[in-house]
Design a protein around this motif. Structure first.
Motif, PDB file in Angstrom:
ATOM      1  N   ILE A 192      48.195 -21.583  40.936  1.00 47.06           N
ATOM      2  CA  ILE A 192      48.660 -21.960  39.492  1.00 47.06           C
ATOM      3  C   ILE A 192      49.249 -23.431  39.782  1.00 47.06           C
ATOM      4  CG2 ILE A 192      50.360 -20.078  38.886  1.00 47.06           C
ATOM      5  CD1 ILE A 192      52.738 -21.121  39.496  1.00 47.06           C
ATOM      6  N   VAL A 193      48.459 -24.515  38.477  1.00 47.69           N
ATOM      7  CA  VAL A 193      48.002 -25.686  38.584  1.00 47.69           C
ATOM      8  C   VAL A 193      49.240 -25.933  36.728  1.00 47.69           C
ATOM      9  CG1 VAL A 193      46.756 -25.536  37.484  1.00 47.69           C
ATOM     10  CG2 VAL A 193      47.218 -27.860  39.155  1.00 47.69           C
ATOM     11  N   SER A 194      49.880 -27.298  37.356  1.00 53.64           N
ATOM     12  CA  SER A 194      50.827 -27.260  35.686  1.00 53.64           C
ATOM     13  C   SER A 194      49.415 -28.591  35.230  1.00 53.64           C
ATOM     14  CB  SER A 194      52.014 -28.031  35.942  1.00 53.64           C
ATOM     15  OG  SER A 194      52.704 -28.697  34.839  1.00 53.64           O
ATOM     16  N   LEU A 195      49.113 -27.951  34.013  1.00 47.39           N
ATOM     17  CA  LEU A 195      47.837 -29.265  33.383  1.00 47.39           C
ATOM     18  C   LEU A 195      49.311 -29.567  32.732  1.00 47.39           C
ATOM     19  CD1 LEU A 195      45.376 -29.817  31.975  1.00 47.39           C
ATOM     20  CD2 LEU A 195      45.793 -28.231  30.312  1.00 47.39           C
ATOM     21  N   LYS A 196      50.728 -30.006  32.091  1.00 46.94           N
ATOM     22  CA  LYS A 196      51.070 -30.948  31.212  1.00 46.94           C
ATOM     23  C   LYS A 196      52.848 -30.653  31.798  1.00 46.94           C
ATOM     24  CE  LYS A 196      53.960 -32.210  27.872  1.00 46.94           C
ATOM     25  NZ  LYS A 196      55.383 -31.578  27.681  1.00 46.94           N
ATOM     26  N   THR A 197      53.192 -31.435  32.662  1.00 44.39           N
ATOM     27  CA  THR A 197      54.250 -30.923  33.458  1.00 44.39           C
ATOM     28  C   THR A 197      55.811 -31.407  32.535  1.00 44.39           C
ATOM     29  OG1 THR A 197      53.357 -31.007  35.723  1.00 44.39           O
ATOM     30  CG2 THR A 197      55.929 -31.359  35.378  1.00 44.39           C
TER      31      THR A 197
ATOM     32  N   PHE B  77      43.397 -18.207  38.809  1.00 44.07           N
ATOM     33  CA  PHE B  77      43.950 -19.903  39.150  1.00 44.07           C
ATOM     34  C   PHE B  77      44.366 -19.555  37.550  1.00 44.07           C
ATOM     35  CE2 PHE B  77      43.121 -23.943  37.502  1.00 44.07           C
ATOM     36  CZ  PHE B  77      43.821 -24.847  38.814  1.00 44.07           C
ATOM     37  N   CYS B  78      45.822 -19.758  37.443  1.00 45.98           N
ATOM     38  CA  CYS B  78      46.665 -20.409  36.181  1.00 45.98           C
ATOM     39  C   CYS B  78      47.036 -21.847  36.315  1.00 45.98           C
ATOM     40  CB  CYS B  78      47.899 -19.392  36.344  1.00 45.98           C
ATOM     41  SG  CYS B  78      48.314 -19.204  34.423  1.00 45.98           S
ATOM     42  N   ILE B  79      46.376 -21.621  34.571  1.00 49.91           N
ATOM     43  CA  ILE B  79      46.687 -23.227  34.396  1.00 49.91           C
ATOM     44  C   ILE B  79      47.707 -23.121  33.170  1.00 49.91           C
ATOM     45  CG2 ILE B  79      45.565 -24.880  32.484  1.00 49.91           C
ATOM     46  CD1 ILE B  79      43.316 -24.384  33.257  1.00 49.91           C
TER      47      ILE B  79
END
Ligand code: SF4
Length: 331
Positions: free
Chosen positions: A59-64, A109-111
């Protein structure tokens, strides 16, 4: 053998019909000496109805951070004093993260974005980001962007997002104790639109928010009624500065009971270990869960806390002779 496990063997293992709320509750109340029997049965159910493969996801954080909602467990809410700041990722970094995830063998892959729901800026980022990832990396793209309108659901389908994550977090009867800025029903509406759109539904929650054992069973039954493709099961990792920052972590044995019970409620779903497993169960817990009904893991870091290194999880899967699900079989 306790009656509930005999019943589950017949109903869930042999016929593939999940336990109802009362059955789940009976598993959650099993005495300690029967936890390993429940896990063993849950493992057999998973092997029979899902097979040995394990889905690996990054997973990746596009906006944290800086989220306007007040989910009491979440360090990304802008309403608490937790130290997570609002940050946006740029497209090249997003593509790089997708490449690194693919390199671990992961198929998903989860955005993720910490928002109530996407605004036009976020949808634009998604359009560009998903296209850039698809041009550069062979991996399935999933998204988790909060509550959606029907038009946004349609747009995500058009972009080629194949799975959408939106957690109910907890059961309907306890939700208002944990979130006051939106309702359980609003979350359910998004999930219904996602399900009807043909995207895969990923929906789970967090145990240890202060819900009763009965409410845990209620939650499992509500998830089973939704019939999600994937259920991420989190255990509260109390984050400093959040309203639940002082809550005790879930007892390890209760966590194992829950893993078995959720698998027995949903024999065919992908049941994924998500955040909190390290502190609730320690390193051993990963092994116990994978031999107790879990069949998906997140590799590497979670959104705001560090997970175990990807290599350790992949080595464990190898040792347990559980193949990583190949991308070709998911397409
Ligand atoms: S909506 Fe999501 S990011 Fe925002 S506070 Fe709730 S859990 Fe955190």
């Amino acid at each position: 053998m306790p009656e509930i496990l005999d019943l589950a063997r017949n109903q869930v293992l042999d016929r593939g019909v999940g336990l109802d709320e009362a059955g789940v509750l009976a598993v959650l109340r099993l005495p300690d000496e029967h936890i390993s029997d429940a896990l063993q049965l849950a493992h057999e159910v998973r092997m029979r109805w899902c097979g040995p493969e394990v889905e690996v996801e990054g997973i990746v954080s596009l906006k944290t951070g800086g989220c306007p909602e007040d989910c009491h467990f979440c360090s990304q809410s802008g309403l608490f004093t937790s130290p997570v700041r609002s940050v946006w990722l740029d497209i090249p970094s997003l593509v790089e993260a997708a490449k690194q995830t693919a390199a671990t063998g992961a198929t998903e892959f989860c955005i993720v974005a910490a928002v109530r729901g996407p605004d036009e800026r976020l949808m634009k980022q998604m359009r560009e980001g998903v296209a850039a990832i698809k041009a550069a990396v062979d991996i399935q793209v999933a998204a988790s962007l909060g509550m959606l309108s029907q038009a946004q659901v349609d747009e995500l389908v058009e972009m080629g997002v194949h799975r959408y994550n939106h957690n109910l977090e907890t059961c309907r009867s306890y939700f208002s104790n944990v979130v006051t800025t939106h309702t359980w029903e609003e979350r359910w509406d998004t999930l219904r639109m996602v399900r009807d759109s043909g995207m895969e539904v990923c929906c789970g929650g967090i145990l240890g928010l202060g819900e009763s054992i009965e409410q845990r069973a209620e939650f499992a039954a509500q998830l089973a009624a939704l019939d999600p493709h994937e259920v991420p099961l989190n255990f509260l990792n109390p984050r400093p500065g959040t309203p639940l920052g002082d809550r005790p972590v879930v007892d390890g044995k209760d966590a194992l009971r829950a893993i078995a019970a959720f698998r027995l409620a949903m024999p065919r779903t992908i049941l994924r270990y998500a955040g909190g497993r390290e502190i609730t169960l320690g390193d051993l817990g990963t092994r116990d869960g994978l031999l107790g009904g879990i069949n998906a893991v997140i590799v590497g870091n979670y959104l705001t806390t560090l997970g175990r290194p990807a290599g350790e999880d992949l080595a464990l899967l190898d040792e347990l002779k559980m193949p990583v699900k190949a991308l070709s079989s998911t397409l």
